[in-house]
Design a protein around this motif. Sequence first.
Motif, PDB file in Angstrom:
ATOM      1  N   SER A 138       0.830  -1.207   0.000  1.00  8.73           N
ATOM      2  CA  SER A 138       0.000   0.000   0.000  1.00  8.73           C
ATOM      3  C   SER A 138       0.863   1.254   0.000  1.00  8.73           C
ATOM      4  O   SER A 138       0.573   2.220  -0.711  1.00  8.73           O
ATOM      5  CB  SER A 138      -0.925   0.012   1.212  1.00  8.73           C
ATOM      6  OG  SER A 138      -1.868  -1.017   1.116  1.00  8.73           O
ATOM      7  N   ALA A 139       1.907   1.241   0.812  1.00  5.44           N
ATOM      8  CA  ALA A 139       2.807   2.398   0.867  1.00  5.44           C
ATOM      9  C   ALA A 139       3.519   2.594  -0.466  1.00  5.44           C
ATOM     10  O   ALA A 139       3.669   3.726  -0.940  1.00  5.44           O
ATOM     11  CB  ALA A 139       3.827   2.222   1.988  1.00  5.44           C
ATOM     12  N   ALA A 140       3.930   1.505  -1.104  1.00  5.49           N
ATOM     13  CA  ALA A 140       4.597   1.602  -2.401  1.00  5.49           C
ATOM     14  C   ALA A 140       3.636   2.136  -3.463  1.00  5.49           C
ATOM     15  O   ALA A 140       4.013   2.950  -4.315  1.00  5.49           O
ATOM     16  CB  ALA A 140       5.142   0.236  -2.820  1.00  5.49           C
ATOM     17  N   ALA A 161       1.017   4.075  -2.911  1.00 10.05           N
ATOM     18  CA  ALA A 161       0.798   5.497  -2.618  1.00 10.05           C
ATOM     19  C   ALA A 161       1.993   6.321  -3.088  1.00 10.05           C
ATOM     20  O   ALA A 161       1.821   7.402  -3.669  1.00 10.05           O
ATOM     21  CB  ALA A 161       0.561   5.700  -1.120  1.00 10.05           C
ATOM     22  N   GLU A 162       3.181   5.825  -2.866  1.00  9.05           N
ATOM     23  CA  GLU A 162       4.378   6.551  -3.313  1.00  9.05           C
ATOM     24  C   GLU A 162       4.439   6.611  -4.835  1.00  9.05           C
ATOM     25  O   GLU A 162       4.805   7.620  -5.414  1.00  9.05           O
ATOM     26  CB  GLU A 162       5.643   5.883  -2.757  1.00  9.05           C
ATOM     27  CG  GLU A 162       6.936   6.536  -3.171  1.00  9.05           C
ATOM     28  CD  GLU A 162       7.053   8.003  -2.760  1.00  9.05           C
ATOM     29  OE1 GLU A 162       7.833   8.723  -3.414  1.00  9.05           O
ATOM     30  OE2 GLU A 162       6.373   8.432  -1.808  1.00  9.05           O
ATOM     31  N   GLY A 163       4.045   5.513  -5.496  1.00  6.00           N
ATOM     32  CA  GLY A 163       4.007   5.512  -6.958  1.00  6.00           C
ATOM     33  C   GLY A 163       3.016   6.533  -7.492  1.00  6.00           C
ATOM     34  O   GLY A 163       3.309   7.255  -8.452  1.00  6.00           O
ATOM     35  N   SER A 164       1.854   6.609  -6.863  1.00  4.34           N
ATOM     36  CA  SER A 164       0.847   7.597  -7.274  1.00  4.34           C
ATOM     37  C   SER A 164       1.353   9.019  -7.061  1.00  4.34           C
ATOM     38  O   SER A 164       1.160   9.898  -7.908  1.00  4.34           O
ATOM     39  CB  SER A 164      -0.450   7.404  -6.492  1.00  4.34           C
ATOM     40  OG  SER A 164      -1.019   6.164  -6.794  1.00  4.34           O
ATOM     41  N   ARG A 165       1.985   9.239  -5.930  1.00  9.62           N
ATOM     42  CA  ARG A 165       2.531  10.565  -5.630  1.00  9.62           C
ATOM     43  C   ARG A 165       3.611  10.939  -6.635  1.00  9.62           C
ATOM     44  O   ARG A 165       3.615  12.050  -7.179  1.00  9.62           O
ATOM     45  CB  ARG A 165       3.116  10.590  -4.213  1.00  9.62           C
ATOM     46  CG  ARG A 165       3.567  11.971  -3.751  1.00  9.62           C
ATOM     47  CD  ARG A 165       4.292  11.907  -2.420  1.00  9.62           C
ATOM     48  NE  ARG A 165       5.617  11.347  -2.542  1.00  9.62           N
ATOM     49  CZ  ARG A 165       6.680  12.015  -2.979  1.00  9.62           C
ATOM     50  NH1 ARG A 165       6.566  13.270  -3.359  1.00  9.62           N
ATOM     51  NH2 ARG A 165       7.861  11.438  -3.052  1.00  9.62           N
ATOM     52  N   ALA A 166       4.485  10.006  -6.940  1.00  9.52           N
ATOM     53  CA  ALA A 166       5.557  10.276  -7.904  1.00  9.52           C
ATOM     54  C   ALA A 166       4.979  10.557  -9.293  1.00  9.52           C
ATOM     55  O   ALA A 166       5.460  11.442 -10.011  1.00  9.52           O
ATOM     56  CB  ALA A 166       6.524   9.098  -7.947  1.00  9.52           C
ATOM     57  N   ALA A 167       3.932   9.812  -9.676  1.00  9.44           N
ATOM     58  CA  ALA A 167       3.299  10.037 -10.980  1.00  9.44           C
ATOM     59  C   ALA A 167       2.656  11.419 -11.033  1.00  9.44           C
ATOM     60  O   ALA A 167       2.755  12.120 -12.050  1.00  9.44           O
ATOM     61  CB  ALA A 167       2.262   8.947 -11.257  1.00  9.44           C
ATOM     62  N   ALA A 168       2.010  11.829  -9.948  1.00 10.75           N
ATOM     63  CA  ALA A 168       1.385  13.155  -9.906  1.00 10.75           C
ATOM     64  C   ALA A 168       2.432  14.253 -10.011  1.00 10.75           C
ATOM     65  O   ALA A 168       2.247  15.247 -10.722  1.00 10.75           O
ATOM     66  CB  ALA A 168       0.564  13.313  -8.629  1.00 10.75           C
ATOM     67  N   ILE A 169       3.540  14.081  -9.340  1.00  4.41           N
ATOM     68  CA  ILE A 169       4.622  15.065  -9.417  1.00  4.41           C
ATOM     69  C   ILE A 169       5.199  15.123 -10.820  1.00  4.41           C
ATOM     70  O   ILE A 169       5.450  16.202 -11.364  1.00  4.41           O
ATOM     71  CB  ILE A 169       5.726  14.742  -8.378  1.00  4.41           C
ATOM     72  CG1 ILE A 169       5.196  15.016  -6.971  1.00  4.41           C
ATOM     73  CG2 ILE A 169       6.993  15.546  -8.637  1.00  4.41           C
ATOM     74  CD1 ILE A 169       6.101  14.534  -5.859  1.00  4.41           C
ATOM     75  N   ALA A 170       5.378  13.951 -11.436  1.00  2.27           N
ATOM     76  CA  ALA A 170       5.917  13.912 -12.800  1.00  2.27           C
ATOM     77  C   ALA A 170       4.972  14.616 -13.774  1.00  2.27           C
ATOM     78  O   ALA A 170       5.426  15.359 -14.659  1.00  2.27           O
ATOM     79  CB  ALA A 170       6.153  12.466 -13.232  1.00  2.27           C
ATOM     80  N   THR A 171       3.670  14.406 -13.600  1.00  2.71           N
ATOM     81  CA  THR A 171       2.682  15.064 -14.469  1.00  2.71           C
ATOM     82  C   THR A 171       2.767  16.580 -14.319  1.00  2.71           C
ATOM     83  O   THR A 171       2.767  17.316 -15.317  1.00  2.71           O
ATOM     84  CB  THR A 171       1.260  14.574 -14.136  1.00  2.71           C
ATOM     85  OG1 THR A 171       1.209  13.169 -14.370  1.00  2.71           O
ATOM     86  CG2 THR A 171       0.213  15.279 -14.973  1.00  2.71           C
ATOM     87  N   LYS A 172       2.838  17.060 -13.095  1.00  2.29           N
ATOM     88  CA  LYS A 172       2.957  18.500 -12.868  1.00  2.29           C
ATOM     89  C   LYS A 172       4.274  19.038 -13.420  1.00  2.29           C
ATOM     90  O   LYS A 172       4.320  20.120 -14.007  1.00  2.29           O
ATOM     91  CB  LYS A 172       2.860  18.814 -11.372  1.00  2.29           C
ATOM     92  CG  LYS A 172       1.460  18.696 -10.837  1.00  2.29           C
ATOM     93  CD  LYS A 172       1.412  19.071  -9.360  1.00  2.29           C
ATOM     94  CE  LYS A 172       0.003  18.960  -8.829  1.00  2.29           C
ATOM     95  NZ  LYS A 172      -0.079  19.356  -7.409  1.00  2.29           N
TER      96      LYS A 172
END
Length: 110
Positions: free
Chosen positions: A82-84, A86-97
């Motif tokens: 779950s933590a991985a 969530a971190e993957g989603s966060r990293a993807a959101a940052i990459a998109t921005k």
Amino acid sequence: MFDRRPQSEEVAALHSLETLNALSAAGYPSVTLHVSDRRLEIKNTNLDQLKRGLATFLADHLAAITEEIQKARASAQSRLASAAEAEGSRAAAIATKAEQITFIRTSTTP
């Protein structure tokens, strides 16, 4: 004899106060256990006690210990997954921005 080398968590559980308390509650207050390599040393007992129920108690107790350890590991793996995620989603959101940012020099008039 164990059919495999016990895991360190299993050994710790067998040597624990909880196991001594469980033995005492089951009517075996003087029985002690010690794991040595792949052997379970059962002290302060006799063959009659083992035959009359101690062996079954120990088999059930060992199974419960192993099951608890497996559940704890599965839970830890689930939390890590779950933590991985969530971190993957966060990293993807940052990459998109970050992809939306451009560095363009403003034109200057001389």
